[in-house]
Write a protein that holds these residues in place. Structure first.
Motif, mmCIF file in Angstrom:
data_model
loop_
_atom_site.group_PDB
_atom_site.id
_atom_site.type_symbol
_atom_site.label_atom_id
_atom_site.label_comp_id
_atom_site.label_asym_id
_atom_site.label_seq_id
_atom_site.Cartn_x
_atom_site.Cartn_y
_atom_site.Cartn_z
ATOM 1 N N GLU A 147 0.852 -1.182 0.000
ATOM 2 C CA GLU A 147 0.000 0.000 0.000
ATOM 3 C C GLU A 147 0.894 1.240 0.000
ATOM 4 O OE1 GLU A 147 -3.417 -0.056 -0.024
ATOM 5 O OE2 GLU A 147 -3.272 -2.233 -0.175
ATOM 6 N N LEU A 148 0.383 2.344 -0.522
ATOM 7 C CA LEU A 148 1.127 3.593 -0.527
ATOM 8 C C LEU A 148 0.960 4.264 0.832
ATOM 9 C CD1 LEU A 148 0.275 4.965 -4.091
ATOM 10 C CD2 LEU A 148 2.056 3.346 -3.394
ATOM 11 N N GLU B 109 8.296 5.938 3.383
ATOM 12 C CA GLU B 109 6.945 5.950 2.830
ATOM 13 C C GLU B 109 6.966 5.445 1.393
ATOM 14 O OE1 GLU B 109 3.292 9.030 1.859
ATOM 15 O OE2 GLU B 109 5.036 9.752 2.958
ATOM 16 N N VAL B 110 6.140 4.425 1.114
ATOM 17 C CA VAL B 110 6.027 3.901 -0.243
ATOM 18 C C VAL B 110 5.293 4.928 -1.094
ATOM 19 C CG1 VAL B 110 5.055 2.083 -1.693
ATOM 20 C CG2 VAL B 110 6.109 1.497 0.497
ATOM 21 N N SER C 102 4.025 1.681 -6.482
ATOM 22 C CA SER C 102 4.197 0.241 -6.657
ATOM 23 C C SER C 102 4.222 -0.063 -8.143
ATOM 24 C CB SER C 102 3.041 -0.532 -6.011
ATOM 25 O OG SER C 102 3.091 -0.429 -4.613
ATOM 26 N N ASN C 103 4.927 -1.109 -8.513
ATOM 27 C CA ASN C 103 5.027 -1.508 -9.916
ATOM 28 C C ASN C 103 3.795 -2.333 -10.286
ATOM 29 O OD1 ASN C 103 5.750 -2.280 -12.472
ATOM 30 N ND2 ASN C 103 7.645 -3.301 -11.881
ATOM 31 N N VAL C 104 2.711 -1.650 -10.633
ATOM 32 C CA VAL C 104 1.444 -2.327 -10.913
ATOM 33 C C VAL C 104 1.528 -3.259 -12.121
ATOM 34 C CG1 VAL C 104 0.029 -0.589 -9.767
ATOM 35 C CG2 VAL C 104 0.549 -0.333 -12.198
ATOM 36 N N ARG D 41 8.797 1.910 -5.042
ATOM 37 C CA ARG D 41 9.686 3.037 -4.773
ATOM 38 C C ARG D 41 9.229 3.686 -3.473
ATOM 39 N NH1 ARG D 41 9.386 3.910 -10.662
ATOM 40 N NH2 ARG D 41 11.407 3.248 -11.443
ATOM 41 N N PHE D 42 10.211 4.115 -2.683
ATOM 42 C CA PHE D 42 9.855 4.759 -1.424
ATOM 43 C C PHE D 42 10.782 5.924 -1.126
ATOM 44 C CE2 PHE D 42 13.253 2.065 0.035
ATOM 45 C CZ PHE D 42 13.737 2.631 1.215
#
Length: 127
Positions: free
Chosen positions: A43-44, A72-73, A76-78, A99-100
């Motif tokens: 989750e972001l 913190e994210v 995400s590589n959806v 990535r965060f």
């Protein structure tokens, strides 16, 4: 591309120009897992170092992907949701997980270098 850093949990990290850090699993990890069939992405939100943030399922097993540093994210590589095989095909490229933004950008430099990670793998192979 900047120098990669690694964790003992077999994640790689790459510092990006915008201050974010991209994370994926190493070739060693994806080889150990076998053919990846499913990826659950994080989750972001903010996570503490060591928190399980993603899951990788393969024909052999399921494995966690852990937050390498407090942060913190951001993304995400959806693409992995529809094409989890990218983890096997390009683990250090298109197979990235997230990535965060690290809470402490200096902490990245304290993770394993390529040489240190290679020694870790060799030690594990020797056991």
């Amino acid at each position: 591309m900047s120098e990669l850093r690694f964790t003992e949990d077999h994640e790689w990290l790459r510092a990006e120009a915008d201050g974010s850090v991209t994370v994926g699993i190493t070739a060693f990890a994806q080889n150990a897992l076998g053919d990846v069939v499913f990826v659950q992405l994080p989750e972001l939100q903010a996570y503490d170092k060591g928190a399980e943030v993603a899951t990788v399922e393969s024909v052999k097993a399921a494995s966690g992907v852990y937050m390498p540093l407090d942060g913190e994210v951001l993304e995400s590589n959806v693409k992995l949701e529809d094409s989890p095989e990218q983890v096997n095909e390009d683990p250090l490229g298109e197979g990235w997980f997230f990535r965060f933004k690290p809470a402490d950008p200096e902490a990245l430099g304290k993770l394993l270098t390529q040489d240190a990670y290679d020694r870790l793998i060799k030690a594990q192979d020797d056991n």
